[in-house]
Design an enzyme around this catalytic site. Structure first.
Site, mmCIF file in Angstrom:
data_model
loop_
_atom_site.group_PDB
_atom_site.id
_atom_site.type_symbol
_atom_site.label_atom_id
_atom_site.label_comp_id
_atom_site.label_asym_id
_atom_site.label_seq_id
_atom_site.Cartn_x
_atom_site.Cartn_y
_atom_site.Cartn_z
ATOM 1 N N PHE A 131 0.841 -1.195 0.000
ATOM 2 C CA PHE A 131 0.000 0.000 0.000
ATOM 3 C C PHE A 131 0.883 1.255 0.000
ATOM 4 O O PHE A 131 1.894 1.302 0.703
ATOM 5 C CB PHE A 131 -0.909 -0.021 1.232
ATOM 6 C CG PHE A 131 -1.969 1.040 1.211
ATOM 7 C CD1 PHE A 131 -3.112 0.892 0.431
ATOM 8 C CD2 PHE A 131 -1.835 2.190 1.968
ATOM 9 C CE1 PHE A 131 -4.090 1.872 0.408
ATOM 10 C CE2 PHE A 131 -2.812 3.178 1.952
ATOM 11 C CZ PHE A 131 -3.944 3.019 1.168
ATOM 12 N N ASP A 209 0.446 -4.868 8.235
ATOM 13 C CA ASP A 209 -0.632 -3.897 8.051
ATOM 14 C C ASP A 209 -1.917 -4.700 7.848
ATOM 15 O O ASP A 209 -2.050 -5.458 6.891
ATOM 16 C CB ASP A 209 -0.336 -3.002 6.843
ATOM 17 C CG ASP A 209 -1.344 -1.863 6.702
ATOM 18 O OD1 ASP A 209 -2.514 -2.045 7.112
ATOM 19 O OD2 ASP A 209 -0.974 -0.792 6.172
ATOM 20 N N TYR A 234 -11.868 2.233 9.449
ATOM 21 C CA TYR A 234 -13.030 2.771 8.710
ATOM 22 C C TYR A 234 -13.435 1.895 7.529
ATOM 23 O O TYR A 234 -14.254 2.274 6.735
ATOM 24 C CB TYR A 234 -12.769 4.213 8.251
ATOM 25 C CG TYR A 234 -11.452 4.461 7.554
ATOM 26 C CD1 TYR A 234 -11.271 4.110 6.220
ATOM 27 C CD2 TYR A 234 -10.396 5.060 8.231
ATOM 28 C CE1 TYR A 234 -10.073 4.350 5.581
ATOM 29 C CE2 TYR A 234 -9.192 5.309 7.594
ATOM 30 C CZ TYR A 234 -9.032 4.949 6.268
ATOM 31 O OH TYR A 234 -7.841 5.186 5.635
ATOM 32 N N LYS A 235 -12.798 0.710 7.419
ATOM 33 C CA LYS A 235 -13.146 -0.194 6.325
ATOM 34 C C LYS A 235 -14.144 -1.229 6.850
ATOM 35 O O LYS A 235 -15.332 -0.958 6.922
ATOM 36 C CB LYS A 235 -11.868 -0.812 5.766
ATOM 37 C CG LYS A 235 -11.040 0.261 5.044
ATOM 38 C CD LYS A 235 -9.628 -0.113 4.698
ATOM 39 C CE LYS A 235 -8.966 1.051 3.962
ATOM 40 N NZ LYS A 235 -7.518 0.934 3.876
ATOM 41 N N ARG A 383 -12.051 -2.826 -8.636
ATOM 42 C CA ARG A 383 -12.047 -3.566 -7.376
ATOM 43 C C ARG A 383 -13.452 -3.590 -6.780
ATOM 44 O O ARG A 383 -14.055 -2.556 -6.558
ATOM 45 C CB ARG A 383 -11.067 -2.905 -6.407
ATOM 46 C CG ARG A 383 -10.715 -3.776 -5.216
ATOM 47 C CD ARG A 383 -9.789 -3.042 -4.271
ATOM 48 N NE ARG A 383 -10.460 -1.924 -3.619
ATOM 49 C CZ ARG A 383 -9.916 -1.201 -2.623
ATOM 50 N NH1 ARG A 383 -8.687 -1.460 -2.209
ATOM 51 N NH2 ARG A 383 -10.588 -0.217 -2.072
HETATM 52 C C1 LIG Z 1 -6.648 2.001 3.925
HETATM 53 C C2 LIG Z 1 -5.251 1.638 4.219
HETATM 54 C C3 LIG Z 1 -4.434 2.482 4.969
HETATM 55 C C4 LIG Z 1 -4.958 3.815 5.416
HETATM 56 O O1 LIG Z 1 -4.019 4.673 5.981
HETATM 57 P P1 LIG Z 1 -4.531 6.072 6.578
HETATM 58 O O2 LIG Z 1 -3.410 6.607 7.330
HETATM 59 O O3 LIG Z 1 -5.752 5.787 7.387
HETATM 60 O O4 LIG Z 1 -4.923 6.934 5.425
HETATM 61 C C5 LIG Z 1 -3.158 2.051 5.278
HETATM 62 N N1 LIG Z 1 -2.707 0.841 4.849
HETATM 63 C C6 LIG Z 1 -3.475 0.020 4.096
HETATM 64 C C7 LIG Z 1 -2.938 -1.306 3.659
HETATM 65 C C8 LIG Z 1 -4.758 0.399 3.755
HETATM 66 O O5 LIG Z 1 -5.505 -0.419 3.019
#
Ligand SMILES: *Cc1c(COP(=O)(O)O)cnc(C)c1O
Length: 413
Positions: A131, A209, A234-235, A383
């Site tokens: 990511f 992560d 938030y997911k 996706r």
């Molecule tokens: C959504 C997501 C994030 C989000 O990071 P933020 O700091 O909340 O913007 C980080 N890592 C992964 C793998 C994600 O899917």
């Protein structure tokens, strides 16, 4: 709930929804427009109706009535209390998870702490498909410390790095090994126990992560021997846009690892305001500033609902939804140049499906025009995020059917 019997009509999909043990949870969410096909719940989960009440209560009672006294009447413990609830969804015993900051900041803290704990080692191992925020934070840390990032390029991008591929780049220079557990594009689930063991054998620390894992697939952090982990709420946890993130630090590492943002609320006895920083005991040392009580209050209902639904049912439905999406893509879309870019083996696939097509960006725009919300992931992925507590089988049918139509193949029969 096992594998779905083949669903070969919209009526069969609707029948499947009626038999779904999780179907009733959808009624607990705010669904402002039932005509929208929402296949992006893995980017932003829908709101629970209970959030409005939770916010009204904290504003009226905790904040309005008790005012500043609320800090000593429970607010200080909210980041760790919610952390324990998240830990329970991740196979982590109590006292190892705190809710704070954003995933980006938690990842920075975790990675900095891990690198400090491996002085003299010059390499960070991750993959090119990781990511973006993780990649950028690692680049920043490497630049500041004169380290190298070893960018793995897995032979099969759909499956992500295998333990064998990771093993090949590990050595006595490896300080940190970090991957996203469920890949944000392909949904591939990496082998956390095996990769963690390999990293430990090389003397390195790991960060996982869990942004696309928490609340959607089983994770066993303690059993895997994981060192550190971060993730977003938030997911699949429905915490709301920009909800605070979480950080896991295995209990036996907490006393020796030092996160870099030495704020007053991570200090021992913060209200003595003493000179000099001394970390608080336990996971509290990984906090920095004042906990965001309103945002934490909005996250609590999501944790409650995921815990009540149960990860086993959530995982089973996530598999069934993704199996249906893949079956329909094979049946309707393959002939139009769409390929499945997620693992076909459900055991190593999270709760979303990546469909590759050279016009993916344009297709996503045309789907949005029809009220089908998906995500485009550069350069060629449509996706489909299927959130088991809110996504219906009939929505998958309608969404993939709409994709068939925008590919110019006429309506689905
Ligand atoms: C959504 C997501 C994030 C989000 O990071 P933020 O700091 O909340 O913007 C980080 N890592 C992964 C793998 C994600 O899917």
């Amino acid at each position: 709930m096992g594998m779905p019997p083949s669903i070969d009509s919209r009526a069969a999909a609707a029948e499947r929804d009626r038999a779904d043990p999780l179907a009733n949870f959808r009624a607990e969410f705010v669904i402002a427009d039932d005509g929208i096909v929402y296949m992006d719940g893995n980017s932003l989960g829908r709101p629970l109706q209970a959030v409005a009440g939770a916010l009204a209560r904290v504003v009226g009672e905790g904040w309005g009535e008790r005012l500043i006294r609320s800090w000593s009447e429970g607010w200080m413990d909210v980041p760790l209390m919610l952390g324990d609830q998240i830990g329970a969804l991740l196979g982590a015993g109590p006292g190892q998870v705190a809710v704070a900051d954003s995933t980006t900041v938690c990842f920075y803290k975790a990675a900095s702490a891990a690198l400090d704990a491996r002085p003299g080692r010059l390499e960070i191992v991750t993959d090119r498909g990781n990511f973006p925020t993780d990649r950028y934070v690692l680049e920043s840390l490497a630049a500041a410390r004169g380290l190298r990032v070893r960018w793995l390029e897995p032979a099969d991008r759909t499956l992500g790095p295998s333990p064998e591929e990771v093993a090949r780049v590990l050595g006595d220079q490896t300080a940190l090994v970090t991957f996203t557990h469920v890949d944000y594009r392909s949904a591939a689930i990496l082998d956390m126990p095996a990769i963690t063991q390999l990293a430990h054998d090389a003397g390195a620390l790991t960060i996982w992560d869990l942004s696309h894992s928490v609340g959607s697939v089983p994770v066993e952090l303690d059993d895997a021997g994981a060192d550190l982990a971060v993730g977003c709420t938030y997911k699949y946890l429905f915490g709301g846009p920009g909800a605070p993130a979480f950080i896991y630090v295995r209990s036996d590492l907490q006393a020796s690892l030092r996160q870099p943002v030495w704020g007053w609320l991570g200090r021992r006895d913060p209200f003595r305001m003493d000179p000099g920083y001394e970390p608080a005991a336990g996971i509290r040392a990984f906090l920095s500033g004042t906990p965001p009580i309103l945002a934490l209050s909005a996250l609590a209902p999501g944790l409650e609902v995921v815990t009540r639904a149960g990860l086993e049912e959530i995982r089973a439905k996530g598999i069934a939804l993704t199996e249906l999406a893949i079956a329909l893509a094979d049946r309707w879309l393959a002939e139009h140049g769409v390929t499945v870019a997620s693992p076909r083996d459900a055991r190593i696939r999270g709760a979303h499906v990546a469909l590759a097509h050279r016009d993916a960006a344009a297709l996503c725009g045309r789907l949005a025009d029809r009220g089908v919300l998906v995500d485009y992931r550069a350069p060629d992925v449509v996706r489909l995020g299927l959130s088991p507590l809110t996504t219906r089988f009939v929505e998958v049918w309608d969404g993939v059917s709409a994709l068939r139509e925008v590919l110019g193949a006429g309506p689905a029969g």
